[in-house]
Design a protein around this motif. Sequence first.
Motif, PDB file in Angstrom:
ATOM      1  N   ALA A 309     -21.152  -8.281   1.254  1.00 33.39           N
ATOM      2  CA  ALA A 309     -20.459  -7.523   0.214  1.00 33.39           C
ATOM      3  C   ALA A 309     -18.976  -7.453   0.545  1.00 33.39           C
ATOM      4  O   ALA A 309     -18.605  -7.100   1.670  1.00 33.39           O
ATOM      5  N   LEU A 310     -18.145  -7.815  -0.437  1.00 29.06           N
ATOM      6  CA  LEU A 310     -16.692  -7.715  -0.218  1.00 29.06           C
ATOM      7  C   LEU A 310     -16.289  -6.260  -0.320  1.00 29.06           C
ATOM      8  O   LEU A 310     -16.829  -5.508  -1.138  1.00 29.06           O
ATOM      9  N   SER A 311     -15.351  -5.857   0.496  1.00 30.57           N
ATOM     10  CA  SER A 311     -14.856  -4.479   0.384  1.00 30.57           C
ATOM     11  C   SER A 311     -13.478  -4.500  -0.267  1.00 30.57           C
ATOM     12  O   SER A 311     -12.710  -5.451  -0.068  1.00 30.57           O
ATOM     13  N   PHE A 312     -13.177  -3.433  -1.052  1.00 33.19           N
ATOM     14  CA  PHE A 312     -11.881  -3.350  -1.743  1.00 33.19           C
ATOM     15  C   PHE A 312     -10.840  -2.838  -0.750  1.00 33.19           C
ATOM     16  O   PHE A 312     -11.165  -2.428   0.363  1.00 33.19           O
ATOM     17  N   LEU A 313      -9.580  -2.879  -1.171  1.00 32.35           N
ATOM     18  CA  LEU A 313      -8.506  -2.412  -0.289  1.00 32.35           C
ATOM     19  C   LEU A 313      -8.734  -0.940   0.051  1.00 32.35           C
ATOM     20  O   LEU A 313      -9.161  -0.155  -0.796  1.00 32.35           O
ATOM     21  N   SER A 314      -8.419  -0.580   1.284  1.00 31.96           N
ATOM     22  CA  SER A 314      -8.592   0.807   1.710  1.00 31.96           C
ATOM     23  C   SER A 314      -7.475   1.671   1.119  1.00 31.96           C
ATOM     24  O   SER A 314      -6.477   1.132   0.606  1.00 31.96           O
ATOM     25  N   PHE A 315      -7.638   2.976   1.220  1.00 32.47           N
ATOM     26  CA  PHE A 315      -6.616   3.890   0.683  1.00 32.47           C
ATOM     27  C   PHE A 315      -5.248   3.653   1.338  1.00 32.47           C
ATOM     28  O   PHE A 315      -4.236   3.574   0.631  1.00 32.47           O
ATOM     29  N   PRO A 316      -5.195   3.489   2.698  1.00 33.20           N
ATOM     30  CA  PRO A 316      -3.877   3.207   3.302  1.00 33.20           C
ATOM     31  C   PRO A 316      -3.274   1.893   2.799  1.00 33.20           C
ATOM     32  O   PRO A 316      -2.054   1.805   2.603  1.00 33.20           O
ATOM     33  N   GLN A 317      -4.139   0.885   2.559  1.00 34.82           N
ATOM     34  CA  GLN A 317      -3.615  -0.401   2.064  1.00 34.82           C
ATOM     35  C   GLN A 317      -3.067  -0.256   0.642  1.00 34.82           C
ATOM     36  O   GLN A 317      -2.023  -0.828   0.307  1.00 34.82           O
ATOM     37  N   LEU A 318      -3.787   0.520  -0.178  1.00 34.69           N
ATOM     38  CA  LEU A 318      -3.310   0.753  -1.549  1.00 34.69           C
ATOM     39  C   LEU A 318      -2.005   1.542  -1.524  1.00 34.69           C
ATOM     40  O   LEU A 318      -1.075   1.254  -2.288  1.00 34.69           O
ATOM     41  N   SER A 319      -1.955   2.541  -0.645  1.00 36.36           N
ATOM     42  CA  SER A 319      -0.726   3.348  -0.537  1.00 36.36           C
ATOM     43  C   SER A 319       0.433   2.463  -0.101  1.00 36.36           C
ATOM     44  O   SER A 319       1.552   2.589  -0.619  1.00 36.36           O
ATOM     45  N   PHE A 320       0.154   1.556   0.836  1.00 32.37           N
ATOM     46  CA  PHE A 320       1.207   0.651   1.312  1.00 32.37           C
ATOM     47  C   PHE A 320       1.727  -0.222   0.166  1.00 32.37           C
ATOM     48  O   PHE A 320       2.929  -0.447   0.027  1.00 32.37           O
ATOM     49  N   LEU A 321       0.791  -0.703  -0.665  1.00 28.45           N
ATOM     50  CA  LEU A 321       1.163  -1.547  -1.804  1.00 28.45           C
ATOM     51  C   LEU A 321       2.083  -0.783  -2.761  1.00 28.45           C
ATOM     52  O   LEU A 321       3.080  -1.311  -3.264  1.00 28.45           O
ATOM     53  N   LEU A 322       1.718   0.485  -2.982  1.00 33.17           N
ATOM     54  CA  LEU A 322       2.509   1.346  -3.870  1.00 33.17           C
ATOM     55  C   LEU A 322       3.909   1.569  -3.275  1.00 33.17           C
ATOM     56  O   LEU A 322       4.928   1.448  -3.972  1.00 33.17           O
ATOM     57  N   ILE A 323       3.937   1.863  -1.976  1.00 35.54           N
ATOM     58  CA  ILE A 323       5.218   2.110  -1.301  1.00 35.54           C
ATOM     59  C   ILE A 323       6.055   0.826  -1.283  1.00 35.54           C
ATOM     60  O   ILE A 323       7.270   0.866  -1.479  1.00 35.54           O
ATOM     61  N   LEU A 324       5.374  -0.310  -1.092  1.00 32.08           N
ATOM     62  CA  LEU A 324       6.074  -1.597  -1.069  1.00 32.08           C
ATOM     63  C   LEU A 324       6.750  -1.855  -2.426  1.00 32.08           C
ATOM     64  O   LEU A 324       7.914  -2.269  -2.491  1.00 32.08           O
ATOM     65  N   GLY A 325       6.013  -1.609  -3.506  1.00 28.41           N
ATOM     66  CA  GLY A 325       6.556  -1.804  -4.854  1.00 28.41           C
ATOM     67  C   GLY A 325       7.763  -0.916  -5.090  1.00 28.41           C
ATOM     68  O   GLY A 325       8.831  -1.377  -5.529  1.00 28.41           O
ATOM     69  N   ILE A 326       7.606   0.371  -4.781  1.00 25.91           N
ATOM     70  CA  ILE A 326       8.699   1.327  -4.981  1.00 25.91           C
ATOM     71  C   ILE A 326       9.882   0.953  -4.087  1.00 25.91           C
ATOM     72  O   ILE A 326      11.035   0.960  -4.515  1.00 25.91           O
ATOM     73  N   GLY A 327       9.566   0.576  -2.841  1.00 28.00           N
ATOM     74  CA  GLY A 327      10.611   0.178  -1.891  1.00 28.00           C
ATOM     75  C   GLY A 327      11.397  -1.015  -2.396  1.00 28.00           C
ATOM     76  O   GLY A 327      12.628  -1.030  -2.340  1.00 28.00           O
ATOM     77  N   LEU A 328      10.684  -2.004  -2.941  1.00 25.97           N
ATOM     78  CA  LEU A 328      11.356  -3.198  -3.475  1.00 25.97           C
ATOM     79  C   LEU A 328      12.295  -2.804  -4.612  1.00 25.97           C
ATOM     80  O   LEU A 328      13.426  -3.288  -4.689  1.00 25.97           O
ATOM     81  N   GLY A 329      11.797  -1.929  -5.500  1.00 21.46           N
ATOM     82  CA  GLY A 329      12.607  -1.472  -6.633  1.00 21.46           C
ATOM     83  C   GLY A 329      13.868  -0.773  -6.156  1.00 21.46           C
ATOM     84  O   GLY A 329      14.972  -1.034  -6.645  1.00 21.46           O
ATOM     85  N   LEU A 330      13.701   0.107  -5.162  1.00 19.88           N
ATOM     86  CA  LEU A 330      14.853   0.869  -4.659  1.00 19.88           C
ATOM     87  C   LEU A 330      15.839  -0.046  -3.934  1.00 19.88           C
ATOM     88  O   LEU A 330      17.053   0.070  -4.125  1.00 19.88           O
ATOM     89  N   ILE A 331      15.312  -0.978  -3.129  1.00 20.06           N
ATOM     90  CA  ILE A 331      16.200  -1.901  -2.397  1.00 20.06           C
ATOM     91  C   ILE A 331      16.993  -2.745  -3.399  1.00 20.06           C
ATOM     92  O   ILE A 331      18.211  -2.902  -3.277  1.00 20.06           O
ATOM     93  N   GLY A 332      16.300  -3.259  -4.431  1.00 22.92           N
ATOM     94  CA  GLY A 332      16.966  -4.060  -5.466  1.00 22.92           C
ATOM     95  C   GLY A 332      18.087  -3.263  -6.130  1.00 22.92           C
ATOM     96  O   GLY A 332      19.206  -3.763  -6.318  1.00 22.92           O
ATOM     97  N   ALA A 333      17.788  -2.001  -6.460  1.00 20.44           N
ATOM     98  CA  ALA A 333      18.782  -1.156  -7.124  1.00 20.44           C
ATOM     99  C   ALA A 333      19.969  -0.901  -6.200  1.00 20.44           C
ATOM    100  O   ALA A 333      21.127  -0.984  -6.626  1.00 20.44           O
ATOM    101  N   LEU A 334      19.684  -0.610  -4.933  1.00 22.40           N
ATOM    102  CA  LEU A 334      20.768  -0.292  -4.001  1.00 22.40           C
ATOM    103  C   LEU A 334      21.652  -1.514  -3.720  1.00 22.40           C
ATOM    104  O   LEU A 334      22.880  -1.382  -3.621  1.00 22.40           O
ATOM    105  N   ILE A 335      21.021  -2.703  -3.646  1.00 22.13           N
ATOM    106  CA  ILE A 335      21.812  -3.926  -3.453  1.00 22.13           C
ATOM    107  C   ILE A 335      22.797  -4.062  -4.619  1.00 22.13           C
ATOM    108  O   ILE A 335      23.990  -4.292  -4.446  1.00 22.13           O
ATOM    109  N   SER A 336      22.250  -3.887  -5.820  1.00 22.59           N
ATOM    110  CA  SER A 336      23.065  -4.046  -7.024  1.00 22.59           C
ATOM    111  C   SER A 336      24.194  -3.018  -7.075  1.00 22.59           C
ATOM    112  O   SER A 336      25.336  -3.356  -7.392  1.00 22.59           O
TER     113      SER A 336
END
Lengths: 343, 224
Positions: A309-336
């Motif tokens: 049985a495949l297991s889905f991403l864990s809560f910390p992995q999902l949280s990391f994905l969310l933080i990564l997305g937000i982080g990318l958005g913020l870094i992009g904005a700050l660069i600009s």
Amino acid sequence: MTTESHPVQRRDPGQKKGLPPANRNRPVNARRGRPGQPKILDHATSYTHNFHLRSLFRAWRRFRGGSLSHWTTTVIIALSLTIHGCFVLLLANADSAIEKWKGDNLVTVFLKKETTVSQLSQVRDQLLGKAEIKNLNVVSPNDAMERMKTMLGPESGLLNDLNDNPLSYSLEFHVLGNDPNHTSFLAREIGSWPDVEAVSYDQEWARKLSAAVQFIRFTGMSLLLLLLTAVALIISNTIKLTIVARRDEIEVMRFMGATDMFIKAPFIYEGFIQGLLGALGAIGMIFTLYHGAARVTSELTHTFGFHMALSFLSFPQLSFLLILGIGLGLIGALISLSRFLEI
Amino acid sequence: MVRFHNVSMRYPTGYEALKGVSFRLNPGSFYFLTGPSGAGKTSVLKLIYRAELASEGAVLVQGRNVEQLTSAQLPTLRRGIGVIFQDYKLLYDRSVFDNVALAMEVAGHDPERIPGQVSRTLESVGLKERMYHNPIALSGGEQQRVAIARATVNRPPLVIADEPTGNLDREMGRRIMALFHNLYQQGTTILLVTHDLDLALELGHPQISMVDGCLTQVPDSAQP
């Protein structure tokens, strides 16, 4: 007589946006589709106390009513994070399978076809004499044939044509401890016994698979790093376009006495919104792909006589994905902001 | 309120816009800054709200040398000055109301005060009925009044205006001037750039005149 004259040069953004003149003369709120007289409440409610909340609303309004590039960037973030998430999902499940195999540490000893029952007992006794061996189990040729039939399922009828069972006796056991080198040494020793045809053990597979996974992990992570850098630059470019489109507003606010943060905050929140929506979209896509993959894996492994049985991403992995997305958005904005916005 | 000490200003192109300009504006006064095109009138205004920096000399606004202000202090200076631009600089992606409200938002006013204060200010310039329209739908005179409302909604002690009647006919020019006169009567210091001498003479406020970056006429009350 005309009492009011028009300026010689007057910009007409309505014309730029392709609005018909009739629409340009209607009240702003009516053009937004609100019937009747606009209420002052529309404005009063938008002036919330909290500066950051207000900036977030302003950024959301810009984002919602913004150009296609905002949504395109969000989709790019979502796709990039989906690739990242699927990769993490794949590696996590591979790691889990490897650990399971390593943990089982199952060794199978195949005896020669001509081995007699007394020779079998001899080998069995020799194995039982080893302290690191547990759960020793003898598999007769008939049991082995039954297992093969189960594995083949509907195709097992093919085996009925065999006149003689070609399978030999085998012995299965687990090795205590989790040292792949020791298991390998033991397998080589047993393999040298005269009645033994072959020895197979899961740890060898696990070791090879683990090495392959490590290689994929390193290569994949390097590529993902490049991909995420590209995404940050795309976000930065989108925010740059917003800055350019709003240079008049920025200039006016600057001369009115706006602070740096007052001007920059909506752009930062714009990056935040893009990153957040991109990450949420990615989680949705990964979940959909996971469901499909889990069903296929289940059917496939069932065909081969075992269950995985495949297991889905864990809560910390999902949280990391969310933080990564937000982080990318913020870094992009700050660069600009650091490159294109001079306060 | 404003003091210029031997101010010279050179643009990066080498063009010298101001040459040794000295004058002062007392609190609660109303001056016209007159002169032909290219005299340096707009440069004087830009130095006051620090859109540009002087090459030589010092510009003091409310006792502070604007050149020495840090980037954190600059917004405070600018909030005390209502600037009216010749081309209005209104934002055409929002209503008249929102254009004026932006000035209050920028200044960090209590959000609950904003709708009432904006409505009252727009009423004072005769635009309450049009506050939800897009400025693009307004005439030049109306747009100028929106710009005045935006510059004065925070009740700054100093208002500077660059050719506020330059694009308007005589009648509308008089109405706009009346608005400035009202502000002056309420105690606001006003410096108004114009090349329309007749209009300036009609109101009777003193004139500071410029030609080619130099002052040619400074009334006694504005002598440094």
